[in-house]
Design a protein around this motif. Structure first.
Motif, PDB file in Angstrom:
ATOM      1  N   HIS A 133     -35.284  64.773 -51.070  1.00 18.99           N
ATOM      2  CA  HIS A 133     -34.182  63.816 -51.056  1.00 18.99           C
ATOM      3  C   HIS A 133     -34.652  62.362 -50.999  1.00 18.99           C
ATOM      4  CE1 HIS A 133     -34.058  62.240 -46.901  1.00 18.99           C
ATOM      5  NE2 HIS A 133     -34.553  63.401 -46.548  1.00 18.99           N
ATOM      6  N   SER A 134     -33.814  61.483 -51.511  1.00 14.75           N
ATOM      7  CA  SER A 134     -34.028  60.037 -51.458  1.00 14.75           C
ATOM      8  C   SER A 134     -35.349  59.628 -52.068  1.00 14.75           C
ATOM      9  CB  SER A 134     -33.929  59.538 -50.010  1.00 14.75           C
ATOM     10  OG  SER A 134     -32.659  59.795 -49.481  1.00 14.75           O
ATOM     11  N   ASN A 135     -35.554  60.017 -53.321  1.00 12.47           N
ATOM     12  CA  ASN A 135     -36.689  59.589 -54.115  1.00 12.47           C
ATOM     13  C   ASN A 135     -36.181  59.135 -55.481  1.00 12.47           C
ATOM     14  OD1 ASN A 135     -39.526  60.005 -52.872  1.00 12.47           O
ATOM     15  ND2 ASN A 135     -38.413  61.847 -52.221  1.00 12.47           N
ATOM     16  N   GLY A 136     -37.059  59.125 -56.475  1.00 14.45           N
ATOM     17  CA  GLY A 136     -36.675  58.702 -57.809  1.00 14.45           C
ATOM     18  C   GLY A 136     -36.748  59.819 -58.827  1.00 14.45           C
ATOM     19  N   PHE A 137     -36.503  61.068 -58.412  1.00 18.45           N
ATOM     20  CA  PHE A 137     -36.491  62.180 -59.351  1.00 18.45           C
ATOM     21  C   PHE A 137     -35.299  62.032 -60.300  1.00 18.45           C
ATOM     22  CE2 PHE A 137     -38.923  63.905 -55.786  1.00 18.45           C
ATOM     23  CZ  PHE A 137     -40.003  64.463 -56.456  1.00 18.45           C
ATOM     24  N   GLY A 155     -40.316  61.465 -61.154  1.00 20.17           N
ATOM     25  CA  GLY A 155     -40.642  62.603 -61.991  1.00 20.17           C
ATOM     26  C   GLY A 155     -39.452  63.533 -62.144  1.00 20.17           C
ATOM     27  N   THR A 156     -39.615  64.517 -62.987  1.00 17.62           N
ATOM     28  CA  THR A 156     -38.575  65.528 -63.174  1.00 17.62           C
ATOM     29  C   THR A 156     -38.713  66.608 -62.103  1.00 17.62           C
ATOM     30  OG1 THR A 156     -40.001  66.708 -64.723  1.00 17.62           O
ATOM     31  CG2 THR A 156     -38.454  65.104 -65.646  1.00 17.62           C
ATOM     32  N   PHE A 157     -37.766  67.518 -62.109  1.00 18.44           N
ATOM     33  CA  PHE A 157     -37.770  68.563 -61.084  1.00 18.44           C
ATOM     34  C   PHE A 157     -39.070  69.377 -61.171  1.00 18.44           C
ATOM     35  CE2 PHE A 157     -36.752  72.955 -59.749  1.00 18.44           C
ATOM     36  CZ  PHE A 157     -36.456  72.688 -58.418  1.00 18.44           C
TER      37      PHE A 157
END
Length: 832
Positions: free
Chosen positions: A560-564, A542-544
């Motif tokens: 941290h360490s996701n797919g944003f 997702g987005t911020f």
């Protein structure tokens, strides 16, 4: 009857009635209030006029202005009838003055007219606000005082030595008076003193004198002060003591065997000192004891627990966190005391004490940090079934329950702590009354769906287990009181339920190091009390989540360490993150320019007040207990990880490393005066390093490496006195390397890979290193390239690394940062 006799009879009857009236009138007059002395009435009025009557300044919600009835008007001039005033019936002297909780606000000194009341025997000024006045030395002139209570009245400063002149004083109460300096030892030796309480004056120091003669002291409380030194053997001369409370002081040395002289003692409370040696034999004479707490000292050696089990009146026994080895020969068949509270943590117990079988009144059972192994015995289920409210077995070597029931039988249980490191398989569920349920740091693979019935739950800790599957939707709404939800380091997968974290009470959500997918649920924005959100190391996309900026209490945000992905949109007035102190967006796919407007709204990062050294804590509360949660820190730098124990509330962090941010570094970062750590490593920033970063005077670590920055290193950065870690390697910088107290300590690696840089510490070989390429900055393996990361931190990296590196450093194959909740010691506090 003739008229003559009739008249005589009536006349005698009249005389009898007249005499009766005169007697009643005399009795009535003698029972009236004594006449007030004019000089003392004036003194009282003058004392009243020296203060503002302000009940909002009082520390008692039931305070009312007693002196409102004190008026100089003739019809109200009899001061002996005023509220709080009592006079001697014969002389009219004021002998008692009770102005406790009277809404008095203002200063008091030794010139006050109060000290004209020379016949005063009792003086109570508790629960007023004397605005940091010193206790007047003039109190010592009131030679007839037997009772003096100045507690909770905002006095400040030293205890006047003149109090030792009050030879008739029986009660002295100085609780919570903000006192400091040396306490006059002669006060301890006042011959008539029976009640002495100077507790909760943290800066008050002193030591105990030798008690050469017997004393009438019955209640002796120094709790929460800084009294120090050894307990004198002569303390045994205080043979009339009922209560001895030295909790949380600085006493050292051994416990004198003369304590056995306290034959009337009912309450012995000496935890959180540095007492050493053996616990002397007490049971022979101390037959009246009901309460014993010697925990959190350095007591050692073998201890026959039978010594305490023979005291039939004992209901509270707390010996945890010493170096004791407990032994007992008493069996469940012996006549034993019925305990209310039993705390035997860190006592080297090998098995559950057999005497627990016949305990029917236990409310609190705490046995952590022992050597229990194997299964929790089934007979324990029958212990205090109707009364037990807390059972704490953490940090043992238990693997499960013998003949495990589906639901544990203690019907009033509120606290269950089983973070014992080895529990495995499925676990039984505590009853619906449970408020704290801790099973973290085990090998649990299954939790019954009955967990959704825990409608009173305030804290749920399932972290560091082998749990798998999707998150049950009930986690979001099964308890309106849920404050702490810890799910880190499991194997949960699937989307986060949309109703999850929909509680208005939630303060902490930690689901890092799972396999969670999908977007963050927008329902998180309904958790108005949320302070800590950590969802790092998952597969969330997702987005911020700019909408989290509406949360008024959010202090820590770790993604941290996701797919944003995508650009961080500009802030709007409703999305300001007003209390944000730690933000970690590292190792995602964010791109675009940093929206500088955000930095203008991050108010909490602008404060540079290092005096407020409080810890970042979430607390869950109940009727008689509370549990605090502090989080530890893991800071890594080039493969070396240093762990600290707690996060202090003044620590501030921005970690945007290993993304695809571009453009210039915003100069508005200079407004974040309280920033301690800035990490922009492994992005695509261009332009110059802003010289305004030299205004971040609290900065301890800055990493701008692996970007496309050009120009010189601003000489203003050399003025950052706390900067202990600095890296601008692999950019396009030119010019001389600044020199300064901190800059002269940095190594070659901090500046390598910048073709145009020169000067110390670079050597010729380092000067010719090629700059990094854009492919290096944007490679698909960027998540493994970053030099350091900080997630949730403990304050003080820069100044204390040298002191702790030998103890807390570990080497990692791949650089990573981790946050781990502090587990040992983990103390759940009781209110007795």
């Amino acid at each position: 009857m003739t008229d003559k006799y009739l008249y005589q009879f009536m006349f005698m009857r009249f005389l009898f009635l007249l005499s009766l009236v005169l007697v009643l009138l005399t009795v009535s007059l003698s029972s009236q209030q004594p006449l007030c002395r004019e000089d003392e009435r004036s003194a009282l009025l003058q004392f009243k006029d020296g203060f503002i009557i302000d009940c909002s300044a009082s520390f008692d919600t039931f305070a009312y202005p007693k002196v409102a009835s004190w008026t100089p008007e003739k019809e109200h001039s009899e001061c002996c009838s005023w509220d709080g005033v009592e006079c001697n019936e014969d002389t009219g002297h004021v002998i008692r003055l009770d102005l406790s909780s009277s809404c008095l606000y203002g200063s008091i000194n030794s010139n006050t007219s109060l000290f004209h009341l020379l016949q005063l025997q009792r003086l109570n000024l508790a629960f007023n606000n004397f605005n940091h006045s010193q206790i007047p030395f003039g109190v010592g002139h009131l030679s007839t005082l037997t009772y003096l209570n100045l507690s909770n009245s905002m006095f400040w400063g030293q205890v006047p030595k003149s109090l030792a002149n009050l030879s008739s004083l029986a009660t002295l109460d100085l609780l919570k008076c903000w006192l400091h300096g040396e306490f006059p030892t002669k006060i301890f030796l006042l011959p008539s003193l029976r009640f002495l309480r100077v507790a909760y004056n943290q800066d008050l120091i002193g030591h105990l004198p030798e008690f050469y003669s017997s004393s009438s002291l019955q209640v002796f409380t120094l709790e929460g002060t800084s009294f120090y030194g050894k307990l004198p053997t002569s303390i045994g001369n205080l043979s009339s003591l009922h209560v001895l409370n030295f909790r949380n002081c600085h006493f050292s040395g051994s416990i004198p065997a003369s304590l056995s002289n306290f034959t009337q003692l009912t309450y012995l409370d000496m935890p959180e000192n540095t007492l050493t040696g053996h616990i002397p034999s007490l049971s022979a004479n101390l037959t009246q004891l009901t309460f014993v707490d010697l925990s959190y000292n350095k007591l050692s050696g073998m201890l026959e627990l039978d010594m305490f089990l023979k005291i039939k009146s004992l209901s509270v026994l707390v010996l945890s966190s010493n170096y004791l080895t407990l032994l007992t020969r008493i069996s469940s068949n012996d006549t034993l005391p019925q305990f209310h509270t039993l705390t035997l943590g860190s006592c080297n117990l090998q098995e559950f004490p057999d005497f627990l079988r016949n305990q029917n009144k236990l409310s609190w059972l705490e046995l952590p940090d022992n050597n229990f192994q194997g299964l929790i015995p089934k007979w324990l289920y029958n212990t205090s079934i109707e009364t037990l409210r807390a059972i704490i077995l953490s940090s043992n070597f238990l693997i499960g329950f013998e003949q495990s029931p589906i639901v544990l039988p203690w019907s009033k249980l509120e606290v269950l702590s089983l973070d014992v490191k080895m529990l495995q398989g499925a676990l039984p569920i505590p009853p619906a009354s449970t408020k704290i349920f801790q099973v973290g740091w085990n090998k649990v693979s299954e939790i019954s769906p009955l967990i959704c019935n825990l409608s009173s739950l305030s804290e749920l800790d399932l972290s560091h287990n082998n749990l798998r599957g999707i998150l049950h939707p009930c986690l979001g709404n099964f308890s309106p009181f849920l404050s702490v939800l810890e799910l880190r380091s499991n194997n949960f997968h699937g989307n986060i339920p949309k109703t999850w974290a929909n509680s208005s009470s939630l303060r902490v959500i930690d689901s890092t190091q799972n396999q969670l997918e999908g977007p963050l649920p927008r329902s998180l924005a309904n958790s108005a009390m949320l302070e800590y959100l950590h969802v790092g190391n998952n597969k969330i996309i997702g987005t911020f989540p700019f909408w989290l900026g509406t949360l008024p209490q959010l202090k820590v945000l770790v993604l941290h360490s996701n797919g944003f992905y995508g650009a961080i949109r500009s802030s709007e007035s409703n999305y300001t993150f007003p209390k944000l102190r730690i933000i970690d967006l590292s190792c995602n796919n964010f791109s675009g320019h940093l929206p500088a407007e955000y930095f203008l709204h991050w108010t909490a990062m602008k404060a540079a007040d290092a005096n407020q050294l409080k810890y970042m804590i979430a607390r869950t509360t109940g009727d008689w207990w509370y549990s605090d949660f502090a989080y530890s820190i893991a800071i890594a730098n080039k493969g070396i990880e240093i762990e600290y124990q707690k996060i202090q509330d003044v620590f501030t962090v921005i970690d945007f490393s290993s993304n695809r941010f571009e453009g210039e570094i915003p100069y508005l970062l200079e407004s974040l005066k309280g920033l301690h750590l800035l990490n922009l490593f492994n992005n695509a920033f261009t332009g110059h390093i802003p010289s305004s970063l030299g205004n971040l005077t609290q900065l301890e670590s800055m990493d701008l490496s692996r970007n496309k920055l050009s120009g010189i290193i601003p000489p203003q950065l050399a003025e950052l006195n706390f900067l202990s870690s600095f890296n601008v390697s692999n950019n396009r910088l030119t010019g001389p390397i600044p020199h300064g107290e901190q800059f002269d300590t940095f190594e070659n690696s901090s500046f390598s890979g910048n073709l145009g840089l020169y000067g110390k510490p670079l050597s010729k070989q380092c000067d010719t290193l090629p700059p990094s390429t854009s492919e290096e900055n944007q490679g698909s393996e960027s998540s493994l390239e970053f030099d350091w990361k900080v997630v949730v931190m403990g304050y003080g990296c820069g100044l204390v690394v040298g002191a702790v590196i030998g103890k807390f450093v570990t080497i990692r194959k791949f650089m990573r940062a981790s946050v781990k909740r502090q587990q040992t010691p983990r103390r759940v506090n009781r209110r007795m």
